[in-house]
Design a protein around this motif. Sequence first.
Motif, short mmCIF file in Angstrom:
data_model
loop_
_atom_site.label_atom_id
_atom_site.label_comp_id
_atom_site.label_asym_id
_atom_site.label_seq_id
_atom_site.Cartn_x
_atom_site.Cartn_y
_atom_site.Cartn_z
N GLU A 4 2.08 4.67 1.36
CA GLU A 4 2.15 5.34 2.66
C GLU A 4 2.95 6.62 2.52
O GLU A 4 3.68 6.81 1.54
N ARG B 148 0.82 -1.20 0.00
CA ARG B 148 0.00 0.00 0.00
C ARG B 148 0.86 1.25 0.00
O ARG B 148 2.03 1.23 0.37
N ARG C 256 -13.50 -7.92 5.04
CA ARG C 256 -13.10 -6.53 5.29
C ARG C 256 -12.21 -6.45 6.52
O ARG C 256 -12.55 -7.00 7.56
N ARG D 139 -10.82 -3.71 8.94
CA ARG D 139 -11.03 -2.29 9.27
C ARG D 139 -9.71 -1.55 9.47
O ARG D 139 -8.81 -2.04 10.15
N GLY D 140 -9.61 -0.37 8.86
CA GLY D 140 -8.49 0.53 9.12
C GLY D 140 -7.15 0.10 8.54
O GLY D 140 -6.13 0.69 8.85
N GLU D 141 -7.14 -0.95 7.69
CA GLU D 141 -5.87 -1.40 7.12
C GLU D 141 -5.75 -1.03 5.64
O GLU D 141 -4.89 -1.54 4.94
N PRO E 293 -8.78 9.39 8.29
CA PRO E 293 -8.21 8.12 8.73
C PRO E 293 -8.06 7.16 7.57
O PRO E 293 -8.68 7.34 6.52
N PRO E 294 -7.22 6.10 7.73
CA PRO E 294 -7.07 5.13 6.65
C PRO E 294 -8.38 4.40 6.37
O PRO E 294 -9.19 4.22 7.27
N GLY E 295 -8.55 3.99 5.13
CA GLY E 295 -9.75 3.25 4.75
C GLY E 295 -9.64 1.79 5.13
O GLY E 295 -8.72 1.38 5.84
N ASP E 296 -10.57 0.98 4.66
CA ASP E 296 -10.56 -0.45 4.98
C ASP E 296 -9.89 -1.24 3.86
O ASP E 296 -9.83 -0.79 2.73
N GLU F 140 -5.61 2.13 2.56
CA GLU F 140 -4.67 3.22 2.34
C GLU F 140 -5.17 4.51 2.98
O GLU F 140 -6.37 4.74 3.06
N ARG F 141 -4.22 5.31 3.39
CA ARG F 141 -4.55 6.61 3.93
C ARG F 141 -4.77 7.57 2.77
O ARG F 141 -3.97 7.62 1.86
#
Length: 235
Positions: free
Chosen positions: A26, A24, A114, A116-118, A126-129, A120-121
């Motif tokens: 960053e 991803r 899914r 959660r939160g892992e 906040p980062p997406g899923d 891309e920002r």
Amino acid sequence: MVGEVEVELEEVAFGGEKEVEVERMEECPSCSGSGAAPGGLRICGSCGGSGWREFTRNLGTLFTSVRTSCRACGGVGKVVVKPCGECRGSGRVVRKKRVRVRIPPGVEEGSVLRVRGEGERGERGPPGDLYLTVKIKKHPLFERVGSDLLYELPLTLPQAALGCTVEVPTLRGKTTLRIPPGTQCGHIFRIRREGMPRPEGGRGDLQVRVVIRVPTHLTEEQKRYLREYERIFGS
Ligand SMILES: [Zn+2]
Ligand SMILES: [Zn+2]
């Protein structure tokens, strides 16, 4: 952000947790996302660092002031004169990361999990899923048929004709199965609750399908016996 997770049939049968490697984008750690090499950032000459520009329009007797975002620096107020070597000025880099994902028992091929939160920002927030598509590895022994498993049991003709007791592999280990005399090729024995989890609860069965193994690479003696067999049993 999307990816793929490859799981073993055993993991589908009993559920579990899996670690997957995802790539991803960053924030570049070298320039903290600015895109500039150390000392490579200058105050924007077009806007003087404010990030916006003001125009005055003369409409006859009226003067209107119009404020727009500075095009030269994109409203940041600074411009990159020497780009960061690591991200080539983009401010973002591709990073590999290991992410843990829970495998729900009985998950289907092609399902999407899914995390959660892992993801891309984005530019802000906040980062997406992270969305992972499930790919189930082919098992060397078992084929999944809905919530049942199918196993092909090879038997010799004498085993099937005379009956026998055989060991049958299961996802948990193994079990014994009694083959009655006169069992036909293609017959299916059902071993209860040794299949996959059912969506409504409980487990499917292990279907054991008999296949008769035909001998190959025969010796002269074996051929003689088979001809003798043919003579006694007829065709
Ligand atoms: Zn950088
Ligand atoms: Zn500017």
